[in-house]
Design a protein around this motif. Structure first.
Motif, PDB file in Angstrom:
ATOM      1  N   THR A 149      -5.939   7.393  -2.085  1.00 37.09           N
ATOM      2  CA  THR A 149      -5.642   6.393  -1.058  1.00 37.09           C
ATOM      3  C   THR A 149      -4.231   6.558  -0.498  1.00 37.09           C
ATOM      4  O   THR A 149      -3.993   6.254   0.673  1.00 37.09           O
ATOM      5  CB  THR A 149      -5.820   4.961  -1.597  1.00 37.09           C
ATOM      6  N   LEU A 150      -3.281   7.027  -1.311  1.00 36.34           N
ATOM      7  CA  LEU A 150      -1.944   7.287  -0.791  1.00 36.34           C
ATOM      8  C   LEU A 150      -1.970   8.472   0.160  1.00 36.34           C
ATOM      9  O   LEU A 150      -1.353   8.426   1.235  1.00 36.34           O
ATOM     10  CB  LEU A 150      -0.962   7.554  -1.926  1.00 36.34           C
ATOM     11  N   HIS A 195      -4.289  10.619  -6.257  1.00 39.40           N
ATOM     12  CA  HIS A 195      -3.857   9.442  -5.490  1.00 39.40           C
ATOM     13  C   HIS A 195      -4.443   9.504  -4.087  1.00 39.40           C
ATOM     14  O   HIS A 195      -3.725   9.572  -3.083  1.00 39.40           O
ATOM     15  CB  HIS A 195      -2.338   9.368  -5.447  1.00 39.40           C
ATOM     16  N   GLY A 206      -2.465   0.083  -7.657  1.00 42.38           N
ATOM     17  CA  GLY A 206      -3.361   0.595  -6.635  1.00 42.38           C
ATOM     18  C   GLY A 206      -4.817   0.465  -7.042  1.00 42.38           C
ATOM     19  O   GLY A 206      -5.140  -0.113  -8.079  1.00 42.38           O
ATOM     20  N   PRO A 207      -5.689   0.955  -6.195  1.00 35.43           N
ATOM     21  CA  PRO A 207      -5.420   1.776  -5.022  1.00 35.43           C
ATOM     22  C   PRO A 207      -4.891   0.966  -3.832  1.00 35.43           C
ATOM     23  O   PRO A 207      -4.944  -0.261  -3.842  1.00 35.43           O
ATOM     24  CB  PRO A 207      -6.805   2.344  -4.697  1.00 35.43           C
ATOM     25  N   PHE A 231       2.469  -0.975  -3.195  1.00 33.23           N
ATOM     26  CA  PHE A 231       1.055  -1.093  -2.869  1.00 33.23           C
ATOM     27  C   PHE A 231       0.784  -2.216  -1.885  1.00 33.23           C
ATOM     28  O   PHE A 231       0.085  -2.032  -0.885  1.00 33.23           O
ATOM     29  CB  PHE A 231       0.232  -1.278  -4.149  1.00 33.23           C
ATOM     30  N   HIS A 290      -6.271  -4.337  -7.949  1.00 30.36           N
ATOM     31  CA  HIS A 290      -5.504  -3.286  -7.252  1.00 30.36           C
ATOM     32  C   HIS A 290      -4.003  -3.547  -7.242  1.00 30.36           C
ATOM     33  O   HIS A 290      -3.218  -2.672  -6.852  1.00 30.36           O
ATOM     34  CB  HIS A 290      -5.991  -3.161  -5.800  1.00 30.36           C
ATOM     35  N   SER A 313      -6.672   3.965 -12.701  1.00 32.29           N
ATOM     36  CA  SER A 313      -7.515   3.979 -11.510  1.00 32.29           C
ATOM     37  C   SER A 313      -8.946   3.593 -11.854  1.00 32.29           C
ATOM     38  O   SER A 313      -9.604   2.841 -11.114  1.00 32.29           O
ATOM     39  CB  SER A 313      -7.485   5.371 -10.865  1.00 32.29           C
ATOM     40  N   THR A 321      -0.436  -1.597   1.996  1.00 34.12           N
ATOM     41  CA  THR A 321      -1.710  -2.231   2.354  1.00 34.12           C
ATOM     42  C   THR A 321      -1.559  -3.075   3.613  1.00 34.12           C
ATOM     43  O   THR A 321      -2.393  -3.021   4.530  1.00 34.12           O
ATOM     44  CB  THR A 321      -2.208  -3.102   1.179  1.00 34.12           C
ATOM     45  N   SER A 371      -5.219   8.358 -14.134  1.00 34.83           N
ATOM     46  CA  SER A 371      -6.677   8.396 -14.095  1.00 34.83           C
ATOM     47  C   SER A 371      -7.258   7.163 -14.783  1.00 34.83           C
ATOM     48  O   SER A 371      -8.182   6.525 -14.270  1.00 34.83           O
ATOM     49  CB  SER A 371      -7.187   9.671 -14.780  1.00 34.83           C
ATOM     50  N   ASN A 387      -9.693   6.429  -6.407  1.00 31.30           N
ATOM     51  CA  ASN A 387      -8.307   6.832  -6.158  1.00 31.30           C
ATOM     52  C   ASN A 387      -7.900   8.105  -6.894  1.00 31.30           C
ATOM     53  O   ASN A 387      -6.778   8.580  -6.748  1.00 31.30           O
ATOM     54  CB  ASN A 387      -7.361   5.688  -6.557  1.00 31.30           C
ATOM     55  N   PHE A 388      -8.807   8.655  -7.692  1.00 27.36           N
ATOM     56  CA  PHE A 388      -8.465   9.809  -8.523  1.00 27.36           C
ATOM     57  C   PHE A 388      -9.745  10.582  -8.789  1.00 27.36           C
ATOM     58  O   PHE A 388     -10.715  10.029  -9.289  1.00 27.36           O
ATOM     59  CB  PHE A 388      -7.857   9.316  -9.843  1.00 27.36           C
TER      60      PHE A 388
END
Length: 337
Positions: free
Chosen positions: A282-283, A280, A161-162, A123, A157, A245, A127, A242, A262-263
């Motif tokens: 942001t991924l 996911h 994540g996110p 992460f 985070h 996040s 980033t 979930s 993020n979910f």
């Protein structure tokens, strides 16, 4: 320190929130920012303080590279920064995987390095890689050391994540309203956190017990037990991610910061493409904006090649093993279908 641990819920989080707002009120936002950096570093170090130098080296190198990119606009600094991040990630996450495959292909006998994977390395590496690319594209300026340090380390985070972006987070650090207690944000944050905690502790952890029990007796299962174990594992992964996040979003809101969602209920998806946009988030956005599009996207007749590379990279990102590579390749075929 996990979000669902007693140490976090009853000690770290309430003390951090209390001191953050108290320091901001008594001494000003700049000292509250320094305190939040210190709290985030302490949160990261609690897991294993030996990982702290790894995080700080990554931050120092990327901050310096970003500064040089902004000042010189030279691509060499971008290449150097990304190369450092990829090698950094490859060493800590994939070194033993590479050695295993080298031993198999070349009939060598390299010993495992037995490297302990630093917490959150994927992460904070992604980033910062996004930051370097944006710096080269002229989409950022030279941030202060404190803003950049808080941007990378802010603890909601850091472990799961996110993936966050400088243009979304760093401007928030300069807004005075972020350092004043906001009842609405606090109430929303607690709601998000409690819902996420319920998903993690009550649903995901219980499903984990069921799945583990089934996998431990995999040689003596009926077809219904096998399907039940597979379903339990599926639900465990779903509610675990979930839950985490949502807890991250909730913790950030308690601090008056907005993290990206993020979910978004991926099992409600109407297609495999919609699924990837919900799981996911942001991924998926990172892979699209910083890998797929730079490779050429759907231009120049290389759409399938670029999707394949992106999905294989996404599979490998999740773990060092051929199962993840195969999963990424399988996802690529589903995506095309």
């Amino acid at each position: 320190m996990l979000f669902n641990s007693y140490e976090f819920i009853f000690i770290f989080l309430p003390i951090t929130l209390l001191l953050y707002y108290l320091i901001a009120k008594k001494t000003g936002s700049i000292y509250a920012k320094y305190f939040l950096i210190l709290a985030s570093v302490a949160f990261y170090s609690y897991w294993d303080i030996r990982n702290l130098p790894i995080l700080l080296v990554s931050i120092a190198v990327n901050f310096f590279a970003g500064r040089r990119i902004v000042e010189t606009k030279k691509k060499n600094w971008l290449i150097a920064g990304i190369a450092f991040n990829l090698l950094f990630l490859a060493y800590y996450k994939y070194a033993d995987f590479f050695l295993d495959n080298a031993n198999t292909l070349l009939h060598t006998s390299f010993s495992h390095l037995d490297i302990v994977l630093p917490l959150g390395i994927s992460f904070f590496t992604f980033t910062q890689t996004a930051y370097l690319v944006d710096a080269y594209k002229g989409e950022t300026t030279s941030y202060s050391k404190s803003d950049y340090l808080l941007f990378v380390t802010i603890f909601p985070h850091l472990i799961a994540g996110p993936i966050i972006y400088h243009k979304d987070m760093i401007p928030q650090f300069s807004e005075e309203s972020r350092y004043k207690f906001n009842f609405d944000n606090f109430a929303k944050g607690i709601t998000w956190f409690v819902i996420g905690l319920f998903k993690k502790v009550v649903i995901a952890d219980w499903m984990s017990n069921v799945a583990n029990l089934v996998f431990e007796h995999s040689e003596h299962l009926s077809i219904l037990e096998a399907w039940g174990g597979s379903l339990a594992y599926t639900l465990q992964l779903y509610f675990d991610f979930s839950g985490y996040s949502e807890m991250a979003v909730g913790i950030a809101l308690m601090l008056n910061y907005n993290l990206p969602i993020n979910f978004n209920a991926p099992y409600k998806a109407c297609s495999i493409i919609d699924f990837w946009r919900r799981w996911h988030i942001t991924l998926s956005a990172f892979l699209k904006n910083y890998l797929y599009i730079p490779l050429g996207g759907n231009r120049n007749g290389h759409h399938m090649r670029n999707i394949m590379i992106t999905m294989l990279f996404g599979g490998l990102w999740h773990g060092a093993g051929w199962t993840f590579v195969i999963w990424g390749g399988h996802s690529w075929m589903l995506y095309l279908h």
